[in-house]
Structure formats: structure tokens, C-alpha cells
Write an enzyme that holds these catalytic residues in place. Structure first.
Site, PDB file in Angstrom:
ATOM      1  N   TYR A 142       0.840  -1.199   0.000  1.00 28.89           N
ATOM      2  CA  TYR A 142       0.000   0.000   0.000  1.00 28.89           C
ATOM      3  C   TYR A 142       0.879   1.254   0.000  1.00 28.89           C
ATOM      4  O   TYR A 142       0.659   2.180  -0.779  1.00 28.89           O
ATOM      5  CB  TYR A 142      -0.928  -0.001   1.221  1.00 28.89           C
ATOM      6  CG  TYR A 142      -1.839   1.200   1.288  1.00 28.89           C
ATOM      7  CD1 TYR A 142      -2.991   1.249   0.501  1.00 28.89           C
ATOM      8  CD2 TYR A 142      -1.559   2.277   2.126  1.00 28.89           C
ATOM      9  CE1 TYR A 142      -3.837   2.349   0.540  1.00 28.89           C
ATOM     10  CE2 TYR A 142      -2.396   3.377   2.178  1.00 28.89           C
ATOM     11  CZ  TYR A 142      -3.535   3.413   1.388  1.00 28.89           C
ATOM     12  OH  TYR A 142      -4.360   4.513   1.428  1.00 28.89           O
ATOM     13  N   LYS A 146       1.195   4.025  -3.070  1.00 28.40           N
ATOM     14  CA  LYS A 146       0.914   5.442  -2.859  1.00 28.40           C
ATOM     15  C   LYS A 146       2.147   6.303  -3.122  1.00 28.40           C
ATOM     16  O   LYS A 146       2.029   7.438  -3.603  1.00 28.40           O
ATOM     17  CB  LYS A 146       0.385   5.664  -1.441  1.00 28.40           C
ATOM     18  CG  LYS A 146      -1.013   5.105  -1.198  1.00 28.40           C
ATOM     19  CD  LYS A 146      -2.043   5.808  -2.075  1.00 28.40           C
ATOM     20  CE  LYS A 146      -3.458   5.397  -1.745  1.00 28.40           C
ATOM     21  NZ  LYS A 146      -4.467   6.135  -2.546  1.00 28.40           N
TER      22      LYS A 146
END
Length: 235
Positions: A142, A146
Site C-alpha cells: 500500500y 501510494k
């Protein structure tokens, strides 16, 4: 300078907590129309809101959305997802690729597809929702996804600036939505986050650092790596 008055807005992931807040606040600030997109869009009971079927991981779906929403002046890349684990070692390769697809390749593909539309518009804006995880690697893939989107946003900003398109990147920690239900940490209200983001866009800001956690992490990026990751500090 982008303004919401009479804007035509498209929100990806509009069914979620942050997406729904973007839809509501855009209308509160005078948007003429909001395309509320999702894989399975819901009815909103407001003629100013146009439910739009959009799977951000499917190129044909993106192309169809561009054809339907060719009048967009503000694109909000909000859709995203969490992996099943924060470990980069214990996660499957399929789940790594799936999370990179939804959090990096998908918003980049949507931005690329709508770039000609935004370039033609006056006072256009692209908003990319990052995370404090863009700057600190507590989230495994994650965080990696990002961070990749943050870098892509910076590159898109440089390419779109000559056409007068504002590109705003948003960094925030936990927000009180279903996605963050697992966390007991302090959470920002979706409405407060969205208000901060749209305030930033209307002020022509390239970046919105929405909460104290993100502010602290950004301030620490120039410090030695052990200051950001205290578990690495040597005795």
C-alpha cells in the site's frame, strides 16, 4: 485558479465515505454537475449528480467514461484499496499486483485518459488522493503504491501546468471510513478532509497536507532514516 462554481466534477470511488463527501461538498460549493462514478453506481436522488459506471482498472470502462463525461473540468482520483496484509514478504504476488493496479496504475490511467478533456477546459484541476503512507513505509505494498502515485502526480503536474491544469496531491493519515475501521488511531472526518482539499484547490495549492500526522512525517523526511523509522535506531 480552479473554482467549484459551475464546475463539472468527476469523482472516482464515489460510493465510499470520502467519495460521497466529495460529491456533497462539490455541490455545496456550486458545482453544476458531479459524475459520481463506481463499479456499481448508486442512485443519489439529485438531478445534479450523474451516476457513472466506471471500473478504474478496466481500459474499456475508462474510455467509455471519457466519452460520457467529456465536459469534466475537475477530476478527483479517489478510488483505492487496501492489501490483505501490510507485509511485503507474506503477501502473494497476485495481491501485490492487484494493489498496485488499483492504487497506482488505475489513477494514472484515468488521469491520462481525461488529460485532453482537462486541457481543453478553463480553470481545470486534477486531484490525486495519496496518503501519509506515500512518505512512510508502514503499509507494505500500500505504501509502495501510494509512493508511486505521489511520484506520478508530480510528473503529471509538470506536464499539465503549461495547459493551465492545476494538479493537487493530497496526503492524509487515517480517515473515519470503512477502510480505516481496523485502526484505533485518531481519524479525520471525511467531511473535514474534503473541505481542506477543496479549500486547497480553490487556493491554487499544489499539495494538501491534511492532518497533523502527515505534517509531522513530511517535516521528518529530511532527517536521518533512523528518525523516521525509530525501530532502526542503533544503541
Amino acid at each position: 485558479m480552479p473554482a467549484l462554481t459551475d464546475a463539472i466534477v468527476l469523482v472516482t470511488g464515489a460510493n465510499g465515505g470520502i467519495g460521497s463527501a466529495f460529491v456533497a461538498e462539490a455541490l455545496n460549493r456550486g458545482a453544476a454537475k458531479v459524475y459520481a462514478s463506481a463499479r456499481t453506481p448508486r442512485e443519489w436522488g439529485d438531478e445534479r449528480i450523474v451516476p457513472l459506471t466506471l471500473d478504474v482498472t478496466d481500459s474499456a470502462s475508462i474510455k467509455a467514461a471519457v466519452e460520457t463525461a467529456g465536459d469534466v473540468t475537475m477530476l478527483i482520483n479517489n478510488a483505492g484499496g487496501l492489501p490483505p496484509t501490510a507485509s511485503l514478504l507474506d503477501i502473494s504476488e497476485d495481491d501485490i499486483r492487484r494493489n498496485m493496479e488499483i492504487n497506482f496504475f488505475a489513477p494514472l490511467a484515468v488521469a491520462r485518459a481525461f488529460a485532453p478533456t482537462l486541457r481543453r477546459a478553463t480553470g481545470a484541476a486534477l486531484i490525486d488522493m495519496h496518503s501519509v503512507a506515500s512518505w512512510v513505509a508502514f503499509g507494505g505494498v500500500y505504501s509502495a503504491s501510494k509512493a508511486a502515485l505521489w511520484s506520478a502526480t508530480n510528473a503529471l503536474r509538470l506536464e499539465l501546468a503549461p495547459s493551465g491544469v492545476l494538479v493537487t496531491g493530497v496526503h492524509v493519515g487515517y480517515v473515519d471510513t470503512a477502510m480505516a475501521a481496523h485502526s484505533q488511531d485518531a481519524k479525520m472526518r471525511p467531511e473535514d478532509l474534503v473541505a481542506a482539499v477543496l479549500d486547497g484547490v480553490e487556493a491554487d495549492s499544489y499539495e494538501v497536507v491534511a492532518d497533523e500526522l502527515s505534517t509531522q512525517v513530511k517535516a521528518g523526511l529530511a532527517a536521518p532514516i533512523e528518525a523516521l523509522y525509530t525501530q532502526l535506531a542503533r544503541p
